[in-house]
Design an enzyme around this catalytic site. Structure first.
Site, PDB file in Angstrom:
ATOM      1  N   HIS A   1      11.778   2.186 -13.064  1.00  0.00           N
ATOM      2  CA  HIS A   1      11.019   2.290 -14.455  1.00  0.00           C
ATOM      3  C   HIS A   1      11.491   3.566 -15.213  1.00  0.00           C
ATOM      4  CE1 HIS A   1       8.371  -1.173 -12.462  1.00  0.00           C
ATOM      5  NE2 HIS A   1       8.732  -1.745 -13.885  1.00  0.00           N
TER       6      HIS A   1
ATOM      7  N   LEU B   1       3.860   2.824  -5.579  1.00  0.00           N
ATOM      8  CA  LEU B   1       3.312   3.702  -6.609  1.00  0.00           C
ATOM      9  C   LEU B   1       1.530   3.423  -6.875  1.00  0.00           C
ATOM     10  CD1 LEU B   1       3.084   5.307  -9.526  1.00  0.00           C
ATOM     11  CD2 LEU B   1       3.911   3.101 -10.445  1.00  0.00           C
ATOM     12  N   VAL B   2       1.173   1.972  -6.851  1.00  0.00           N
ATOM     13  CA  VAL B   2      -0.224   1.828  -7.245  1.00  0.00           C
ATOM     14  C   VAL B   2      -0.998   1.801  -5.944  1.00  0.00           C
ATOM     15  CG1 VAL B   2      -1.955   0.086  -8.114  1.00  0.00           C
ATOM     16  CG2 VAL B   2       0.465   0.044  -9.010  1.00  0.00           C
TER      17      VAL B   2
ATOM     18  N   GLY C   1       0.704  -1.143  -0.057  1.00  0.00           N
ATOM     19  CA  GLY C   1      -0.015   0.236  -0.016  1.00  0.00           C
ATOM     20  C   GLY C   1       0.829   1.395   0.115  1.00  0.00           C
ATOM     21  N   SER C   2       2.127   1.296   0.301  1.00  0.00           N
ATOM     22  CA  SER C   2       2.838   2.462   0.335  1.00  0.00           C
ATOM     23  C   SER C   2       3.533   2.593  -1.168  1.00  0.00           C
ATOM     24  CB  SER C   2       4.011   2.104   1.332  1.00  0.00           C
ATOM     25  OG  SER C   2       4.711   1.172   0.973  1.00  0.00           O
TER      26      SER C   2
ATOM     27  N   TYR D   1      10.872 -12.866 -12.558  1.00  0.00           N
ATOM     28  CA  TYR D   1       9.760 -11.906 -12.115  1.00  0.00           C
ATOM     29  C   TYR D   1       8.642 -12.451 -13.019  1.00  0.00           C
ATOM     30  CZ  TYR D   1       6.783  -7.781 -11.993  1.00  0.00           C
ATOM     31  OH  TYR D   1       5.639  -6.671 -12.077  1.00  0.00           O
TER      32      TYR D   1
ATOM     33  N   LYS E   1      16.419  11.909 -14.518  1.00  0.00           N
ATOM     34  CA  LYS E   1      17.350  12.488 -15.133  1.00  0.00           C
ATOM     35  C   LYS E   1      17.464  13.830 -15.723  1.00  0.00           C
ATOM     36  CE  LYS E   1      18.055   8.310 -17.393  1.00  0.00           C
ATOM     37  NZ  LYS E   1      18.785   7.165 -18.202  1.00  0.00           N
TER      38      LYS E   1
ATOM     39  N   ASP F   1      17.856  -2.492 -24.747  1.00  0.00           N
ATOM     40  CA  ASP F   1      16.723  -2.028 -25.109  1.00  0.00           C
ATOM     41  C   ASP F   1      15.719  -2.858 -24.205  1.00  0.00           C
ATOM     42  OD1 ASP F   1      16.803   0.321 -26.742  1.00  0.00           O
ATOM     43  OD2 ASP F   1      17.011  -0.755 -28.449  1.00  0.00           O
TER      44      ASP F   1
HETATM   45  P1  NAP Z   1       6.398  -0.328  -5.723  1.00  0.00           P
HETATM   46  O1  NAP Z   1       5.908   1.336  -5.958  1.00  0.00           O
HETATM   47  O2  NAP Z   1       7.781  -0.726  -5.693  1.00  0.00           O
HETATM   48  O3  NAP Z   1       5.613  -0.694  -4.180  1.00  0.00           O
HETATM   49  C1  NAP Z   1       5.903  -2.060  -3.803  1.00  0.00           C
HETATM   50  C2  NAP Z   1       5.215  -2.322  -2.626  1.00  0.00           C
HETATM   51  O4  NAP Z   1       5.422  -3.615  -2.192  1.00  0.00           O
HETATM   52  C3  NAP Z   1       5.846  -1.399  -1.507  1.00  0.00           C
HETATM   53  O5  NAP Z   1       4.391  -1.120  -0.665  1.00  0.00           O
HETATM   54  C4  NAP Z   1       6.641  -2.260  -0.847  1.00  0.00           C
HETATM   55  O6  NAP Z   1       6.580  -1.821   0.789  1.00  0.00           O
HETATM   56  C5  NAP Z   1       5.935  -3.624  -0.847  1.00  0.00           C
HETATM   57  N1  NAP Z   1       6.685  -4.755  -0.505  1.00  0.00           N
HETATM   58  C6  NAP Z   1       7.754  -5.175  -1.379  1.00  0.00           C
HETATM   59  N2  NAP Z   1       8.332  -6.170  -0.811  1.00  0.00           N
HETATM   60  C7  NAP Z   1       7.718  -6.483   0.515  1.00  0.00           C
HETATM   61  C8  NAP Z   1       7.647  -7.470   1.213  1.00  0.00           C
HETATM   62  N3  NAP Z   1       8.638  -8.504   1.295  1.00  0.00           N
HETATM   63  N4  NAP Z   1       6.909  -7.586   2.352  1.00  0.00           N
HETATM   64  C9  NAP Z   1       5.806  -6.450   2.253  1.00  0.00           C
HETATM   65  N5  NAP Z   1       5.696  -5.682   1.600  1.00  0.00           N
HETATM   66  C10 NAP Z   1       6.466  -5.357   0.361  1.00  0.00           C
HETATM   67  O7  NAP Z   1       5.558  -1.310  -6.785  1.00  0.00           O
HETATM   68  P2  NAP Z   1       4.069  -0.700  -7.878  1.00  0.00           P
HETATM   69  O8  NAP Z   1       4.891  -0.259  -9.003  1.00  0.00           O
HETATM   70  O9  NAP Z   1       3.207   0.018  -7.013  1.00  0.00           O
HETATM   71  O10 NAP Z   1       3.659  -1.973  -8.253  1.00  0.00           O
HETATM   72  C11 NAP Z   1       2.393  -2.748  -7.477  1.00  0.00           C
HETATM   73  C12 NAP Z   1       2.222  -4.015  -8.137  1.00  0.00           C
HETATM   74  O11 NAP Z   1       2.008  -3.765  -9.747  1.00  0.00           O
HETATM   75  C13 NAP Z   1       3.254  -4.926  -8.286  1.00  0.00           C
HETATM   76  O12 NAP Z   1       2.841  -6.348  -7.735  1.00  0.00           O
HETATM   77  C14 NAP Z   1       4.078  -4.836  -9.484  1.00  0.00           C
HETATM   78  O13 NAP Z   1       4.625  -6.250  -9.968  1.00  0.00           O
HETATM   79  C15 NAP Z   1       2.823  -4.660 -10.466  1.00  0.00           C
HETATM   80  N6  NAP Z   1       3.397  -3.841 -11.796  1.00  0.00           N
HETATM   81  C16 NAP Z   1       3.870  -2.709 -11.716  1.00  0.00           C
HETATM   82  C17 NAP Z   1       4.208  -2.115 -12.754  1.00  0.00           C
HETATM   83  C18 NAP Z   1       5.259  -0.822 -12.878  1.00  0.00           C
HETATM   84  O14 NAP Z   1       5.365  -0.546 -14.175  1.00  0.00           O
HETATM   85  N7  NAP Z   1       5.298  -0.320 -11.808  1.00  0.00           N
HETATM   86  C19 NAP Z   1       3.701  -2.629 -14.070  1.00  0.00           C
HETATM   87  C20 NAP Z   1       2.924  -3.860 -14.098  1.00  0.00           C
HETATM   88  C21 NAP Z   1       2.698  -4.423 -12.689  1.00  0.00           C
HETATM   89  P3  NAP Z   1       7.840  -0.807   1.080  1.00  0.00           P
HETATM   90  O15 NAP Z   1       7.378   0.688   0.698  1.00  0.00           O
HETATM   91  O16 NAP Z   1       7.845  -0.867   2.689  1.00  0.00           O
HETATM   92  O17 NAP Z   1       8.962  -1.061   0.523  1.00  0.00           O
HETATM   93  P1  GDP Z   2      10.111  -2.695 -18.976  1.00  0.00           P
HETATM   94  O1  GDP Z   2       8.892  -1.790 -19.803  1.00  0.00           O
HETATM   95  O2  GDP Z   2       9.631  -3.958 -18.528  1.00  0.00           O
HETATM   96  O3  GDP Z   2      11.205  -3.025 -20.289  1.00  0.00           O
HETATM   97  O4  GDP Z   2      11.034  -1.849 -17.995  1.00  0.00           O
HETATM   98  P2  GDP Z   2      11.526  -0.265 -17.984  1.00  0.00           P
HETATM   99  O5  GDP Z   2      10.333   0.448 -17.741  1.00  0.00           O
HETATM  100  O6  GDP Z   2      12.523  -0.225 -17.192  1.00  0.00           O
HETATM  101  O7  GDP Z   2      11.685   0.294 -19.542  1.00  0.00           O
HETATM  102  C1  GDP Z   2      12.788  -0.138 -20.135  1.00  0.00           C
HETATM  103  C2  GDP Z   2      12.998   0.672 -21.328  1.00  0.00           C
HETATM  104  O8  GDP Z   2      13.069   1.993 -21.365  1.00  0.00           O
HETATM  105  C3  GDP Z   2      14.141   0.042 -22.318  1.00  0.00           C
HETATM  106  O9  GDP Z   2      13.710   0.155 -23.689  1.00  0.00           O
HETATM  107  C4  GDP Z   2      15.248   0.854 -21.883  1.00  0.00           C
HETATM  108  O10 GDP Z   2      16.289   0.893 -22.971  1.00  0.00           O
HETATM  109  C5  GDP Z   2      14.343   2.334 -22.022  1.00  0.00           C
HETATM  110  N1  GDP Z   2      15.165   3.196 -20.980  1.00  0.00           N
HETATM  111  C6  GDP Z   2      15.576   4.263 -21.613  1.00  0.00           C
HETATM  112  N2  GDP Z   2      16.168   5.153 -20.427  1.00  0.00           N
HETATM  113  C7  GDP Z   2      15.873   4.415 -19.294  1.00  0.00           C
HETATM  114  C8  GDP Z   2      16.165   4.771 -18.052  1.00  0.00           C
HETATM  115  O11 GDP Z   2      16.549   5.788 -17.484  1.00  0.00           O
HETATM  116  N3  GDP Z   2      15.625   3.910 -16.944  1.00  0.00           N
HETATM  117  C9  GDP Z   2      14.857   2.559 -17.599  1.00  0.00           C
HETATM  118  N4  GDP Z   2      14.719   1.626 -16.493  1.00  0.00           N
HETATM  119  N5  GDP Z   2      14.869   2.455 -18.728  1.00  0.00           N
HETATM  120  C10 GDP Z   2      15.256   3.422 -19.685  1.00  0.00           C
END
Ligand code: NAP
Ligand code: GDP
Length: 318
Positions: free
Chosen positions: A183, A16-17, A13-14, A140, A191, A274
Site C-alpha cells: 500500500h 499488519l492488523v 495473525g502474522s 478484491y 522509498k 492515481d
Molecule cells: P497483511 O499484512 O498482508 O496480512 C495478511 C495475512 O493473511 C497474513 O497473516 C498472511 O499470512 C495471511 N494469509 C494470506 N493468505 C493466506 C492463506 N491462503 N492462508 C492463510 N493465511 C493467509 O494484511 P493486513 O493489511 O493485515 O490486512 C488484514 C485484513 O484487513 C485483510 O482482510 C485486508 O483485506 C483488510 N484491510 C486491509 C487494509 C490495508 O490498508 N492494509 C485496508 C482495509 C482492509 P502470512 O504472513 O503467512 O503470509
Molecule cells: P488504494 O488506497 O486502495 O488505492 O491503494 P494504495 O494504498 O496502493 O494507494 C494508492 C494511491 O497512492 C494512488 O493514488 C497511487 O498513485 C498513490 N501512490 C503514490 N506512491 C505510491 C507507492 O509507492 N505505492 C502505492 N501503492 N501507491 C502509491
C-alpha cells in the site's frame, strides 16, 4: 463474577492488523481470553481441509478473520482474478467451518475500497452494494462484499453471529513494505528510506492529488477488540478517522519526508495510476457508539512506523 472464557483465533495473525491486535492483547493480558495468531504456515485457508484442521485443532469460541490476499493499487491492477478467487475461497472456508464448529462470533474485515466508485460522499455502511466498485480492484472488492452477504445469510439461516468491520487505509509496524505490491504509506516509507541512503530523488507515484483516510494499526486493533467484545450487530461498521482527517497522497508523502528529515528532491511520476480519487467515509456510526475514542495523530503514527521500519529493516516484509 467470572467473565466468559474465550478462545480467540485470529486468521492472518502474522500481518499488519494481526500483529497490532497481538501487541494490544499482550498489553491488556486478560486472564479469561486465550489468543491464537495464525499465519499461512499453520494452514492454507484456500484449502477446505486445511482450514477445518487448523480451526478444529484450536476449538475457538471467537474468530477474528483477517487472512486475505492483500495489496495496494498496483498489485490489484495486475491480479484481479487471483484477488477474487483466493479471497472467495478463504472466506467461504473460514465462515463455513466457523458455522460447523459453532463459533459464537466471527468478526471479518472488509475495506472502504469496496464501495461503489460512483457514489455520493461521505460513504456509509448502507452503501456497500449500491453499484460497481472502482475498476482497479474489482476482484478484491466483489470478494470482500460477499462477506457481508454471507454474514447476513448465515445469520438468517443458521442464527450465526458473524459480522464485519470496514477499515480505511491501514498503516503501521509489520506492514508489507514491498515497493510494487504494498500500500501507499509503507511504499513511501521504503522509498524515502532508500532515497536517503542512496542520495537519489524520492519518487511518488501518480499526481499526489487523491485523498485517503489513514488509520493507525494500533487504533484499528483497539476498535476491533471493542467490536469483538461489545458490538452486537450483523451489519458492518466503518472504522475510520473523521472526514476532516482525510489527507492527500502529497501530504502523506510530505509527512514521511519530515519523519525521515529527508532533504532531497521529491518527484511525482504522473505516468503511474492515481486509482480511485477518494473514498471518503463517515465514522458517524462508530462515533455514536464510541464518541470519545482518541485516534493517533497521523504524524505520530507515521513516525512510529518509520522508527519500527528502521529498527527492523533486515527482517521487515519488503
Ligand atoms: P497483511 O499484512 O498482508 O496480512 C495478511 C495475512 O493473511 C497474513 O497473516 C498472511 O499470512 C495471511 N494469509 C494470506 N493468505 C493466506 C492463506 N491462503 N492462508 C492463510 N493465511 C493467509 O494484511 P493486513 O493489511 O493485515 O490486512 C488484514 C485484513 O484487513 C485483510 O482482510 C485486508 O483485506 C483488510 N484491510 C486491509 C487494509 C490495508 O490498508 N492494509 C485496508 C482495509 C482492509 P502470512 O504472513 O503467512 O503470509
Ligand atoms: P488504494 O488506497 O486502495 O488505492 O491503494 P494504495 O494504498 O496502493 O494507494 C494508492 C494511491 O497512492 C494512488 O493514488 C497511487 O498513485 C498513490 N501512490 C503514490 N506512491 C505510491 C507507492 O509507492 N505505492 C502505492 N501503492 N501507491 C502509491
Amino acid at each position: 463474577m467470572s467473565k466468559e472464557e474465550m478462545v480467540i483465533v485470529v486468521t492472518g495473525g502474522s500481518g499488519l492488523v494481526g500483529q497490532a491486535i497481538k501487541k494490544v492483547t499482550e498489553e491488556e493480558n486478560r486472564p479469561n481470553e486465550k489468543w491464537i495468531f495464525l499465519s499461512s504456515k499453520d494452514g492454507d485457508l484456500k484449502d477446505r481441509d486445511e482450514t477445518r484442521a487448523v480451526l478444529a485443532k484450536h476449538k475457538p469460541t471467537h474468530v477474528i478473520h483477517l487472512a486475505a490476499m492483500v495489496g495496494g493499487l498496483f498489485k490489484n491492477l495486475k491480479y484481479n482474478s487471483d484477488f477474487y478467487r483466493f479471497n472467495m475461497l478463504i472466506n467461504d472456508n473460514v465462515l463455513e467451518t466457523c458455522k460447523d464448529l459453532h463459533v459464537k462470533k466471527v468478526v471479518s474485515c472488509l475495506s472502504t475500497c469496496i464501495f461503489p466508485d460512483k457514489t455520493t460522499y461521505p460513504i456509509d455502511e448502507t452503501m456497500i452494494h449500491n453499484g460497481p466498485p472502482h475498476e482497479s480492484n474489482f476482484g478484491y472488492s466483489h470478494a470482500k462484499r460477499m462477506i457481508d452477504v454471507m454474514n447476513r445469510a448465515y445469520n438468517q439461516q443458521y442464527g450465526c453471529h458473524f459480522t464485519s468491520v470496514i477499515p480505511t487505509n491501514i498503516y503501521g509496524p509489520h506492514d508489507n513494505f514491498n515497493l510494487e505490491d504494498g500500500h501507499v504509506l509503507p511504499g513511501l516509507i521504503h522509498k524515502v528510506h532508500m532515497a536517503k541512503e542512496n542520495n537519489t530523488p524520492f519518487v511518488v507515484w501518480g499526481s499526489g492529488k487523491p485523498l485517503r483516510q489513514f488509520i493507525y494499526s494500533i487504533d484499528l486493533a483497539k476498535l476491533m477488540l471493542w467490536v469483538l467484545r461489545e458490538y452486537d450487530e450483523v451489519d458492518p461498521i466503518i472504522l475510520s478517522v473523521g472526514e476532516e482527517d482525510e489527507v492527500s497522497i502529497k501530504e502523506a508523502a510530505e509527512m514521511v519526508v519530515d519523519a525521515y528529515n529527508f532533504k532531497g528532491e521529491v518527484i511525482f511520476d504522473t505516468s503511474r495510476a492515481d486509482g480511485q480519487f477518494k473514498k471518503t467515509a463517515s465514522n458517524a456510526k462508530l462515533r455514536k457508539y464510541l464518541p470519545d475514542f482518541q485516534f493517533t495523530n497521523i504524524r505520530d503514527g507515521i513516525k512510529e512506523t518509520v522508527d519500527w521500519f528502521v529498527a527492523n529493516y533486515d527482517t521487515a516484509r519488503k
